[in-house]
Write a protein that holds these residues in place. Structure first.
Motif, PDB file in Angstrom:
ATOM      1  N   UNK A 152       5.715   4.069   1.984  1.00  0.00           N
ATOM      2  CA  UNK A 152       6.322   5.185   2.724  1.00  0.00           C
ATOM      3  C   UNK A 152       7.061   4.664   3.957  1.00  0.00           C
ATOM      4  N   UNK A 153       6.484   3.662   4.617  1.00  0.00           N
ATOM      5  CA  UNK A 153       7.108   3.102   5.820  1.00  0.00           C
ATOM      6  C   UNK A 153       8.427   2.415   5.463  1.00  0.00           C
ATOM      7  N   UNK A 154       8.446   1.679   4.372  1.00  0.00           N
ATOM      8  CA  UNK A 154       9.675   1.018   3.923  1.00  0.00           C
ATOM      9  C   UNK A 154      10.758   2.044   3.632  1.00  0.00           C
ATOM     10  N   UNK A 155      10.420   3.080   2.883  1.00  0.00           N
ATOM     11  CA  UNK A 155      11.410   4.105   2.540  1.00  0.00           C
ATOM     12  C   UNK A 155      11.894   4.850   3.780  1.00  0.00           C
ATOM     13  N   UNK A 156      10.979   5.086   4.721  1.00  0.00           N
ATOM     14  CA  UNK A 156      11.363   5.769   5.961  1.00  0.00           C
ATOM     15  C   UNK A 156      12.339   4.914   6.766  1.00  0.00           C
ATOM     16  N   UNK A 213      10.696  -7.965   7.528  1.00  0.00           N
ATOM     17  CA  UNK A 213       9.342  -8.078   7.003  1.00  0.00           C
ATOM     18  C   UNK A 213       9.291  -7.202   5.747  1.00  0.00           C
ATOM     19  N   UNK A 214       8.168  -7.136   5.049  1.00  0.00           N
ATOM     20  CA  UNK A 214       8.137  -6.391   3.777  1.00  0.00           C
ATOM     21  C   UNK A 214       8.467  -4.909   3.869  1.00  0.00           C
ATOM     22  N   UNK A 215       8.458  -4.334   5.096  1.00  0.00           N
ATOM     23  CA  UNK A 215       8.685  -2.880   5.190  1.00  0.00           C
ATOM     24  C   UNK A 215       9.905  -2.505   6.037  1.00  0.00           C
ATOM     25  N   UNK A 216      10.692  -3.467   6.493  1.00  0.00           N
ATOM     26  CA  UNK A 216      11.845  -3.114   7.328  1.00  0.00           C
ATOM     27  C   UNK A 216      12.967  -4.127   7.200  1.00  0.00           C
ATOM     28  N   UNK A 258       0.848  -1.182   0.000  1.00  0.00           N
ATOM     29  CA  UNK A 258       0.000   0.000   0.000  1.00  0.00           C
ATOM     30  C   UNK A 258       0.890   1.241   0.000  1.00  0.00           C
ATOM     31  N   UNK A 259       0.308   2.382  -0.315  1.00  0.00           N
ATOM     32  CA  UNK A 259       1.093   3.625  -0.310  1.00  0.00           C
ATOM     33  C   UNK A 259       1.687   3.877   1.084  1.00  0.00           C
ATOM     34  N   UNK A 260       0.900   3.555   2.105  1.00  0.00           N
ATOM     35  CA  UNK A 260       1.371   3.750   3.478  1.00  0.00           C
ATOM     36  C   UNK A 260       2.573   2.867   3.777  1.00  0.00           C
TER      37      UNK A 260
END
Length: 319
Positions: free
Chosen positions: A29-33, A211-214, A24-26
């Protein structure tokens, strides 16, 4: 944020974004952050380079290397006090004087959890099976109190800096608070976190995902202590308190003599900027490392790296 993504892709880490389109867009953004936090201190390329260099150093830093020249430390760099009570007393008085002047602090490396001991608590909370049921933290706190009581002419509070980690920080502080800091003054205890580093695959060529975002991250070990001292501005606190000498040890070293006056006095007397204490080896194959020199530079050779031939040597020239 697009620059963050670009920097990782240019470093050969496109696998980090293999699920990008399904996020998702959220979550994007979390991954990039999360990636930005990692790369803000060192670029992805630099982190990978450091990992590769560490792997190469590990591969070449074995005493089994036939080309390595392993020798004892120079005789001016070490001393044994076994059977030398006069020297021991001399160093003790020098060290105790420094403690009495408030020049000595203690750093405890206690970032680990007691997982291998079958406990989910910080390792320092572990009951090692004494009849008193005292934990590692309590035993060490009481040693510090006893040392402070030995200073007759001056009420001294030895600063105690306790290095924790993200998973253990809150539990460690709560443990001390619930036990009223074991009789120590709250103000003499400082908690600080060790750093973390991203995890890599065995080749050191790719970052691993938690995980997929970190990214997956791990504590940076005892070697990260010096960076943690700088990042937490402990060196500034040392200066403010008038600390000149710092005694460091690991939480599971229950036999450690807290701020050992003899050891501190030895270092002061000889003007050493860095000193370490070791036990005498009992036999050739005892599972302890050696403090020696490799190619004329001081080193620690782990027992797992000592060749059978090297372990048996007894000459004065070579271990």
């Amino acid at each position: 944020m697009t620059d963050v993504r670009k920097s990782f892709i240019e470093a050969g880490q496109s696998q980090l974004f293999q699920n990008w389109d399904s996020l998702s867009c959220k979550d994007q953004e979390k991954l990039l952050s999360n990636l930005e936090q990692i790369s803000s201190k060192r670029s992805p390329a630099r982190l990978l380079e450091d990992c590769q260099n560490a792997i190469k150093l590990s591969e070449t830093n074995s005493s089994k290397d036939a080309g390595a020249e392993i020798q004892p430390l120079p005789s001016t760099s070490y001393e044994s006090l076994i059977g030398n009570s006069d020297k021991e007393n001399e160093y003790f008085q020098v060290g105790l004087e420094a403690i009495g002047k408030g020049e000595v602090a203690v750093i405890l490396m206690a970032g680990g959890q007691g997982t291998r001991l079958g406990s989910s608590q910080p390792k320092g909370c572990y009951d090692i099976g004494l009849p008193s049921k005292k934990s590692l933290f309590q035993i060490q706190a009481e040693k510090l109190i006893r040392l402070q009581d030995m200073i007759k002419d001056n009420r001294v509070e030895i600063p105690w800096y306790i290095m924790t980690s993200g998973p253990t920080r809150a539990a460690t502080e709560a443990y001390f608070q619930e036990r009223d800091y074991f009789g120590l003054n709250k103000g003499q205890i400082t908690f600080f976190n060790q750093g973390t580093l991203p995890a890599f695959d065995l080749s050191g060529e790719h970052f691993l995902m938690k995980d997929p975002v970190s990214l997956s991250q791990s504590p940076d070990g005892n070697g990260g202590l010096y960076r943690a001292i700088k990042d937490n501005k402990l060196n500034e606190d040392f200066e403010k308190r008038g600390v000149k000498h710092v005694y460091m040890y690991c939480v599971d070293n229950v036999l450690s003599r807290m701020a050992d006056p003899v050891f501190i006095g030895f270092a002061i007397k000889h003007g050493f900027e860095l000193a370490t204490k070791a036990v005498r080896k009992r036999d050739a194959h005892e599972a302890v490392g050696l403090i020696a020199t490799k190619n004329s530079k001081p080193c620690v050779i782990e027992y797992s790296e000592i060749s059978h031939e090297l372990a048996k040597r007894r000459t004065k020239k070579v271990y």
